[in-house]
Write a protein that holds these residues in place. Structure first.
Motif, short mmCIF file in Angstrom:
data_model
loop_
_atom_site.label_atom_id
_atom_site.label_comp_id
_atom_site.label_asym_id
_atom_site.label_seq_id
_atom_site.Cartn_x
_atom_site.Cartn_y
_atom_site.Cartn_z
N TYR A 51 4.40 -0.50 -0.82
CA TYR A 51 4.99 -1.74 -0.31
C TYR A 51 6.27 -1.43 0.47
O TYR A 51 6.47 -1.92 1.58
CB TYR A 51 5.29 -2.69 -1.48
N GLN A 99 5.55 0.21 3.79
CA GLN A 99 4.96 -0.71 4.76
C GLN A 99 5.97 -1.74 5.28
O GLN A 99 5.99 -2.04 6.47
CB GLN A 99 3.77 -1.44 4.12
N PHE A 100 6.80 -2.29 4.40
CA PHE A 100 7.64 -3.42 4.78
C PHE A 100 9.14 -3.12 4.84
O PHE A 100 9.93 -3.97 5.24
CB PHE A 100 7.39 -4.59 3.83
N HIS A 146 -4.34 -4.93 3.80
CA HIS A 146 -4.64 -6.36 3.71
C HIS A 146 -4.14 -6.92 2.37
O HIS A 146 -3.50 -7.98 2.32
CB HIS A 146 -6.14 -6.60 3.88
N ARG A 151 2.60 -9.82 -0.20
CA ARG A 151 3.84 -10.22 0.47
C ARG A 151 3.92 -11.73 0.65
O ARG A 151 4.96 -12.34 0.41
CB ARG A 151 3.96 -9.51 1.82
N ARG A 152 2.81 -12.33 1.07
CA ARG A 152 2.79 -13.80 1.22
C ARG A 152 3.11 -14.51 -0.08
O ARG A 152 3.87 -15.47 -0.11
CB ARG A 152 1.43 -14.26 1.73
N TRP A 186 -0.38 -7.26 2.38
CA TRP A 186 0.05 -8.46 3.10
C TRP A 186 -0.16 -9.72 2.26
O TRP A 186 0.66 -10.64 2.29
CB TRP A 186 -0.67 -8.58 4.44
#
Length: 73
Positions: free
Chosen positions: A55, A58-59, A20, A26-27, A23
């Motif tokens: 990071y 995950q992305f 969470h 990232r935003r 994310w």
């Protein structure tokens, strides 16, 4: 609480909270934040190398790459 998260999210509470926060970072990066370091620290990631690795895992890109996209580069 731990058991509820595991049942509904399929992961430990610690992992869920970490994802969470990733994310949320990232935003902020996609919004063109000031720096990767400032955002990571703001969301409680004190070990920047661990943060960067998590990071990327995950992305599929580094936080710097995300920030660059957020800034239109």
């Amino acid at each position: 609480m731990h058991d509820v998260v595991r049942r509904y999210r399929g992961m430990s509470l610690h992992r869920y909270l970490r994802l969470h926060r990733l994310w949320l970072v990232r935003r902020r990066l996609l919004a063109g934040a000031d720096s990767v370091k400032a955002v990571a620290l703001a969301y409680g990631f004190w070990h920047l190398s661990d943060f960067s690795r998590s990071y990327r895992d995950q992305f599929g890109e580094t936080p710097s790459q995300t920030l660059g996209r957020g800034r239109g580069r």
